[in-house]
Design a protein around this motif. Structure first.
Motif, short mmCIF file in Angstrom:
data_model
loop_
_atom_site.label_atom_id
_atom_site.label_comp_id
_atom_site.label_asym_id
_atom_site.label_seq_id
_atom_site.Cartn_x
_atom_site.Cartn_y
_atom_site.Cartn_z
N HIS A 34 0.83 -1.21 0.00
CA HIS A 34 0.00 0.00 0.00
C HIS A 34 0.86 1.26 0.00
O HIS A 34 0.60 2.21 -0.75
CB HIS A 34 -0.93 -0.02 1.21
CG HIS A 34 -1.82 1.18 1.30
ND1 HIS A 34 -2.85 1.39 0.42
CD2 HIS A 34 -1.81 2.23 2.15
CE1 HIS A 34 -3.44 2.53 0.72
NE2 HIS A 34 -2.84 3.06 1.77
N GLU A 35 1.92 1.29 0.81
CA GLU A 35 2.82 2.44 0.85
C GLU A 35 3.52 2.64 -0.49
O GLU A 35 3.66 3.76 -0.97
CB GLU A 35 3.86 2.28 1.97
CG GLU A 35 3.30 2.44 3.36
CD GLU A 35 2.65 3.79 3.59
OE1 GLU A 35 3.24 4.82 3.20
OE2 GLU A 35 1.54 3.82 4.15
N ARG A 36 3.95 1.54 -1.09
CA ARG A 36 4.61 1.65 -2.40
C ARG A 36 3.64 2.15 -3.47
O ARG A 36 4.01 2.94 -4.33
CB ARG A 36 5.21 0.32 -2.81
CG ARG A 36 6.48 0.02 -2.07
CD ARG A 36 7.17 -1.17 -2.61
NE ARG A 36 8.39 -1.41 -1.86
CZ ARG A 36 9.14 -2.47 -2.01
NH1 ARG A 36 8.80 -3.40 -2.87
NH2 ARG A 36 10.23 -2.61 -1.30
N LYS A 38 1.07 4.08 -2.92
CA LYS A 38 0.90 5.52 -2.66
C LYS A 38 2.08 6.31 -3.21
O LYS A 38 1.91 7.36 -3.84
CB LYS A 38 0.76 5.78 -1.15
CG LYS A 38 -0.63 5.59 -0.64
CD LYS A 38 -0.78 5.74 0.86
CE LYS A 38 -0.09 6.88 1.48
NZ LYS A 38 -0.31 7.01 2.92
N MET A 39 3.30 5.78 -3.01
CA MET A 39 4.49 6.46 -3.51
C MET A 39 4.48 6.49 -5.05
O MET A 39 4.77 7.52 -5.65
CB MET A 39 5.75 5.75 -3.01
CG MET A 39 7.03 6.48 -3.39
SD MET A 39 8.50 5.72 -2.71
CE MET A 39 8.58 4.22 -3.66
N ARG A 41 1.85 6.40 -7.01
CA ARG A 41 0.83 7.37 -7.43
C ARG A 41 1.36 8.80 -7.31
O ARG A 41 1.15 9.63 -8.19
CB ARG A 41 -0.43 7.22 -6.59
CG ARG A 41 -1.37 6.17 -7.13
CD ARG A 41 -2.67 6.16 -6.35
NE ARG A 41 -2.68 4.87 -5.68
CZ ARG A 41 -3.12 4.63 -4.48
NH1 ARG A 41 -3.63 5.58 -3.75
NH2 ARG A 41 -3.09 3.42 -3.97
N THR A 42 2.06 9.07 -6.23
CA THR A 42 2.64 10.41 -6.03
C THR A 42 3.67 10.72 -7.10
O THR A 42 3.67 11.81 -7.68
CB THR A 42 3.27 10.51 -4.63
OG1 THR A 42 2.29 10.19 -3.65
CG2 THR A 42 3.82 11.89 -4.38
#
Length: 130
Positions: A34-36, A38-39, A41-42
């Protein structure tokens, strides 16, 4: 029920611990994924912004769209911001120069205007074709 009747209590406890441990790892992995995401997408958002930014930051000269000068004059212009050469084409027959002043007004000037010829020949004014 079948497993409980055929397996010892200590083995069941070990299996439960393994299942709980695997469940925790799965949750940690999901969190990392999930964190990856999000990264990613950013990063994609910033890449898109950086790709579009040059389009929106062009100077006003480059954003001008001149449809067609239908008449022109020899009038001398001052405070010239930009110059474009309008060459004859099928949808626009007049050869002229489009002068854009500092206050963003556009004027059509005849190619034979002496003051314009002098500025171009001396290299003080560049007029790329449009």
């Amino acid at each position: 029920q079948y497993l409980r009747s055929h397996l010892s209590a200590s083995l069941i406890i070990r299996l439960q611990r393994v299942v709980i441990s695997e469940h925790r790892r799965s949750l940690q992995l999901r969190s990392r994924v999930h964190e990856r995401l999000k990264m990613c997408r950013t990063v994609w958002m910033w890449l898109l912004i950086l790709a579009v930014l040059p389009l929106s930051s062009e100077s006003e000269d480059e954003c001008l769209i001149i449809s067609c000068c239908t008449k022109s004059s020899n009038a001398k212009m001052t405070n010239i911001k930009a110059c474009y050469e309008q060459k004859p084409r099928t949808d626009c027959h007049l050869h002229t120069f489009v002068i854009v002043t500092q206050d963003n007004k556009q004027y059509c000037v005849k190619p034979k205007a002496q003051w314009l010829k002098r500025l171009i020949n001396e290299g003080n004014l560049k007029c790329p074709p449009i």
